[in-house]
Design a protein around this motif. Structure first.
Motif, mmCIF file in Angstrom:
data_model
loop_
_atom_site.group_PDB
_atom_site.id
_atom_site.type_symbol
_atom_site.label_atom_id
_atom_site.label_comp_id
_atom_site.label_asym_id
_atom_site.label_seq_id
_atom_site.Cartn_x
_atom_site.Cartn_y
_atom_site.Cartn_z
ATOM 1 N N GLU A 141 0.807 -0.836 -0.042
ATOM 2 C CA GLU A 141 0.003 0.053 0.071
ATOM 3 C C GLU A 141 0.869 1.213 0.116
ATOM 4 O OE1 GLU A 141 -2.843 1.103 3.237
ATOM 5 O OE2 GLU A 141 -1.951 2.906 2.857
ATOM 6 N N SER A 144 -2.007 6.590 -1.085
ATOM 7 C CA SER A 144 -3.159 6.836 -0.166
ATOM 8 C C SER A 144 -3.332 8.090 0.211
ATOM 9 C CB SER A 144 -2.902 6.009 1.218
ATOM 10 O OG SER A 144 -2.642 4.688 0.884
ATOM 11 N N PRO A 145 -3.655 8.993 -0.528
ATOM 12 C CA PRO A 145 -3.892 10.494 -0.229
ATOM 13 C C PRO A 145 -5.399 10.510 0.259
ATOM 14 C CG PRO A 145 -4.058 10.151 -2.563
ATOM 15 C CD PRO A 145 -3.565 8.869 -1.996
ATOM 16 N N ASN A 146 -5.704 11.750 0.787
ATOM 17 C CA ASN A 146 -6.866 12.205 1.422
ATOM 18 C C ASN A 146 -7.928 12.840 0.433
ATOM 19 O OD1 ASN A 146 -6.213 10.929 3.949
ATOM 20 N ND2 ASN A 146 -5.157 12.700 4.541
ATOM 21 N N HIS A 155 2.724 13.406 0.590
ATOM 22 C CA HIS A 155 2.555 12.137 0.257
ATOM 23 C C HIS A 155 3.724 11.781 -1.094
ATOM 24 C CE1 HIS A 155 -1.290 12.859 2.048
ATOM 25 N NE2 HIS A 155 -1.265 11.502 2.146
ATOM 26 N N PHE A 181 -4.881 3.430 -0.901
ATOM 27 C CA PHE A 181 -6.238 3.282 0.007
ATOM 28 C C PHE A 181 -6.229 4.689 0.273
ATOM 29 C CE2 PHE A 181 -7.039 2.487 4.535
ATOM 30 C CZ PHE A 181 -8.366 1.751 4.400
ATOM 31 N N GLY A 183 -7.943 8.093 1.601
ATOM 32 C CA GLY A 183 -8.565 8.473 3.157
ATOM 33 C C GLY A 183 -9.727 9.258 2.773
ATOM 34 N N GLU A 280 -11.003 4.218 2.682
ATOM 35 C CA GLU A 280 -11.712 3.751 3.917
ATOM 36 C C GLU A 280 -13.099 3.631 4.105
ATOM 37 O OE1 GLU A 280 -10.033 6.483 7.164
ATOM 38 O OE2 GLU A 280 -8.107 6.973 5.872
ATOM 39 N N TYR A 330 -10.127 6.080 12.446
ATOM 40 C CA TYR A 330 -9.248 5.529 11.346
ATOM 41 C C TYR A 330 -8.457 4.298 11.960
ATOM 42 C CZ TYR A 330 -4.278 6.182 8.944
ATOM 43 O OH TYR A 330 -3.549 6.199 8.488
ATOM 44 N N ASP A 334 -8.617 0.927 9.690
ATOM 45 C CA ASP A 334 -7.350 0.061 9.186
ATOM 46 C C ASP A 334 -7.237 -1.625 9.610
ATOM 47 O OD1 ASP A 334 -5.385 0.933 7.543
ATOM 48 O OD2 ASP A 334 -4.528 2.333 9.165
ATOM 49 N N ARG A 341 -7.798 -7.399 3.643
ATOM 50 C CA ARG A 341 -6.582 -7.980 2.850
ATOM 51 C C ARG A 341 -6.335 -9.312 2.960
ATOM 52 N NH1 ARG A 341 -3.572 -2.202 2.935
ATOM 53 N NH2 ARG A 341 -5.321 -0.875 2.859
ATOM 54 N N TYR A 352 2.745 -1.334 4.518
ATOM 55 C CA TYR A 352 2.138 -0.160 4.674
ATOM 56 C C TYR A 352 3.404 1.005 4.448
ATOM 57 C CZ TYR A 352 -2.119 -2.517 6.273
ATOM 58 O OH TYR A 352 -3.086 -3.481 6.491
ATOM 59 N N VAL A 354 4.062 4.267 4.746
ATOM 60 C CA VAL A 354 3.559 5.496 5.441
ATOM 61 C C VAL A 354 4.541 6.020 6.031
ATOM 62 C CG1 VAL A 354 1.595 6.407 6.828
ATOM 63 C CG2 VAL A 354 1.162 4.274 5.673
ATOM 64 N N GLN A 358 3.371 7.921 11.761
ATOM 65 C CA GLN A 358 2.232 7.051 12.051
ATOM 66 C C GLN A 358 2.743 5.876 12.727
ATOM 67 O OE1 GLN A 358 -1.012 6.813 9.370
ATOM 68 N NE2 GLN A 358 -0.741 8.845 8.320
ATOM 69 N N HIS A 361 0.673 4.479 15.510
ATOM 70 C CA HIS A 361 -0.852 3.858 14.890
ATOM 71 C C HIS A 361 -0.597 2.534 14.397
ATOM 72 C CE1 HIS A 361 -4.217 3.718 12.419
ATOM 73 N NE2 HIS A 361 -3.429 3.214 11.388
ATOM 74 N N PHE A 362 0.507 2.068 13.488
ATOM 75 C CA PHE A 362 0.533 0.735 13.089
ATOM 76 C C PHE A 362 0.912 -0.067 14.106
ATOM 77 C CE2 PHE A 362 0.656 3.244 9.100
ATOM 78 C CZ PHE A 362 -0.359 2.480 8.530
HETATM 79 N N1 ARG Z 1 -4.729 8.709 4.226
HETATM 80 C C1 ARG Z 1 -3.648 8.531 5.176
HETATM 81 C C2 ARG Z 1 -3.002 10.243 5.339
HETATM 82 O O1 ARG Z 1 -2.769 10.722 4.300
HETATM 83 C C3 ARG Z 1 -2.654 7.727 4.977
HETATM 84 C C4 ARG Z 1 -2.986 6.072 4.901
HETATM 85 C C5 ARG Z 1 -2.112 5.167 5.290
HETATM 86 N N2 ARG Z 1 -2.626 3.976 5.213
HETATM 87 C C6 ARG Z 1 -3.274 3.301 6.175
HETATM 88 N N3 ARG Z 1 -3.630 2.164 5.943
HETATM 89 N N4 ARG Z 1 -3.366 3.753 7.209
HETATM 90 O O2 ARG Z 1 -2.427 10.398 6.161
#
Ligand code: ARG
Length: 603
Positions: A141, A144-146, A155, A181, A183, A280, A330, A334, A341, A352, A354, A358, A361-362
């Motif tokens: 992955e 993954s922009p928002n 990004h 993915f 956001g 998401e 969030y 996830d 997946r 991931y 990222v 973060q 978070h992971f």
């Molecule tokens: N959309 C999130 C951002 O821009 C990143 C997502 C990362 N991927 C995930 N599976 N959490 O910060």
């Protein structure tokens, strides 16, 4: 994995040498493994000074086992290997020798040149590939922009690293799924909806939708200072969205569609590819199931009305699954996404890509999944824990000076690419004004410069993005590699004949040529190590070394100070050198491809 046959030969001989030199010890240690062929193979190093040979095998670890000092062991083993190699037919390894605690070995130069160049010339872009991943799914992955937010420099790195890893793992035979993915869910959409209704209009979505939506979002945050009631309205609007309200849903969908259109434009321009787009919001359907499952596993508890999982780890705060107002988070999306997946692909690994910011978070969501699998006593083959990985990276630092933008403080990726292409176009117009399709080439090089900048350091380090550095055609840059590649193509055009298949490889006998051939031979290992470390940087730095070494050869002067030409009167010598040129060109092109960079044939 594809094995290096010279290394294999060394490892085989070394294993036999140990057996012959130390039969008694060998029998009794219970440490047979460290004397095995595989062990030697995996522990072979390269001598610091390439003149010392191609391989170095350290023997320090045997001091205790064999009761001798390292130089003594090294000498004994080297002698033994020498004898074994001499008994074998057609040795490709020569003159093993001891140097301190190392056994060094050279390879027979002609065999190395022939083996490597023939491989490259027949396999071309497939050189360095393998079938390691055959039949296995590999998920990556990235990007993954928002939705409704600028696709900015934040990004850039995930997009570029992920795109490269996708190509690298494909090369190693995996069925790779490159995943975007989006956001597209969360309380910010409540704010966006309120802002759009108050201050927006449909025309705003027709052009520059993201920029306009972002403007509204910024305005929301300014106005809420004076009017806190806006926040309540936003919460209500998001609730309405989560409950499936038609009108809000339509607006949200529109935000999303318009954003995706703009994202695609940037991806197309920069040659970024995906195999699958998820988002998401698509995980919403799974939300109730996943929460029910975590509750059934006995892992969730209420805390001030919110549903949380205690992670039993002093370094990790509890993972929040549902807020008191019923909204999911969030993390919840996830966790649902991970399960989705796993169920769909049963992946070998799932990455991931990222930013490192973060990483907590992971850790949290990975931990929840692990706790679920333990609670459910799943058999090992049903567990994804250990297969999911967060591939973090540092920041991109964009000096204030180096980029001023008419769009306020946000740095849009598209603007960066456009600016890079424009600057390159100026350079080409000066250096090579007659080049056909200047715009196309300028874009390739501009994009190459931006992409390569992300591989100038290892991913955990921050990147300082500076125009003068990334566009320097003589620096450690994408354009430098592209330029080298284009020059090789021009040499091949000048040669203008089929590359001979009867080449006298012994003619490639200069020191620089040997170095170039060794670097070509090491390309597969660089690809593998990039994959194993999730670090395309290893390919980037290998290519820089290859190009720089080749360029010293190319610019070499003979005794009289004349340029020693690659294409000369001497036909057999020219044929051999052209084969080398072709091999370097093919490897540069493939290496650049793996990083996501196009290699123009002229520039
Ligand atoms: N959309 C999130 C951002 O821009 C990143 C997502 C990362 N991927 C995930 N599976 N959490 O910060």
């Amino acid at each position: 994995m594809a094995k290096d046959k010279f290394k294999e030969q060394f490892a085989e001989a070394a294993a036999a040498a140990f057996k012959a030199a130390y039969p008694a010890v060998y029998m009794n240690t219970g440490d047979e493994q460290v004397f095995s062929e595989d062990f030697v193979y995996d522990n072979l190093e390269q001598p610091k000074d390439p003149k010392m040979g191609r391989f170095a095998f350290p023997v320090f670890r045997y001091t205790k086992l064999l009761g001798q000092k390292p130089p003594v062991i090294a000498t004994r083993v080297a002698t033994e290997i020498g004898g074994i190699l001499n008994r074998n037919q057609g040795p490709v390894l020569v003159s093993p020798s001891a140097a301190g605690g190392f056994v060094n070995a050279r390879v027979d130069f002609v065999s190395l040149a022939q083996g490597t160049l023939e491989d490259i010339l027949t396999l071309e872009s497939r050189y360095g590939g393998s079938d390691w991943g055959k039949g296995q799914h590999y998920l990556i992955e990235y990007s993954s922009p928002n939705v409704a937010k600028p696709f900015g420099i934040a990004h850039l790195r995930t997009t570029i690293i992920g795109n490269a890893l996708r190509r690298i793992y494909k090369k190693l035979g995996f069925n790779v799924v490159g995943l975007n993915f989006l956001g597209d869910w969360g309380t910010q959409f409540g704010k966006m909806i309120v802002a759009f209704r108050k201050w927006g209009n449909p025309a705003m979505l027709e052009e520059n939708a993201i920029e306009n939506l972002h403007g509204l979002y910024v305005r929301f945050h300014e106005e809420v200072e004076q009017d806190p009631a806006l926040d309540d309205q936003a919460r209500l609007a998001f609730k309405e969205l989560e409950d499936g309200g038609e009108a809000v849903k339509k607006l949200w969908q529109d935000f999303s569609d318009r954003s995706i259109k703009e994202f695609r434009r940037v991806y197309d321009k920069s040659g970024i590819e995906f195999d699958e787009w998820l988002s998401e919001s698509m995980m919403n359907e799974e939300m109730d199931n996943i929460i029910a499952r975590i509750e059934k596993d006995g892992l969730a508890r209420l805390s001030d009305g919110a549903l949380i999982v205690d992670l039993k780890d002093p370094l990790l705060p509890p993972c929040l699954l549902r807020k008191a107002d019923g909204a999911t988070l969030y993390s919840t999306r996830d966790i649902a996404g991970m399960v989705y997946r796993w169920n769909r692909w049963r992946f070998f690994e799932s990455l991931y890509v990222v930013g490192s910011s973060q990483s907590d978070h992971f850790k949290q969501v990975f931990k929840v999944v692990e706790m679920m699998e333990v609670a459910e006593k799943l058999p090992p083959e049903e567990r994804m824990s250990g297969r999911v990985k967060h591939i973090g990276f540092g920041w991109v630092k964009f000096g204030e000076k180096t980029f001023s933008t008419r769009r306020g403080r946000v740095v849009y990726l598209e603007d960066v690419i456009d600016k890079a292409a424009a600057l390159v176009k100026d350079i080409i117009a000066e250096k090579n004004p007659d080049l056909p399709s200047i715009d196309e080439t300028a874009l390739m090089i501009g994009v190459g410069a931006v992409i390569f900048s992300q591989f100038s350091v290892r991913r955990q380090k921050d990147v300082n993005f500076d125009w003068d550095i990334v566009l320097n055609f003589d620096g450690e840059t994408g354009p430098y590699l592209q330029y080298t590649h284009a020059r090789l193509c021009s040499l091949l055009r000048n040669y203008d004949r089929r590359i001979s298949s009867a080449i006298d490889y012994s003619l490639l006998d200069r020191e620089e040529e040997l170095r170039v051939i060794e670097l070509l031979a090491d390309f597969p290992a660089a690809v593998e190590s990039a994959a194993r470390n999730y670090e395309p940087f290893f390919i980037a730095s290998h290519l820089l070394r290859l190009a720089a070494t080749f360029n010293t050869f190319y610019q070499r002067k003979d005794g009289q100070g004349r340029i020693d030409r690659i294409i000369s009167e001497d036909e057999t010598l020219t044929a051999a050198r052209i084969a080398l040129v072709k091999a370097v060109q093919a490897v540069l092109k493939e290496g650049l491809y793996l990083l996501g960079i196009k290699a123009p044939e002229a520039m």
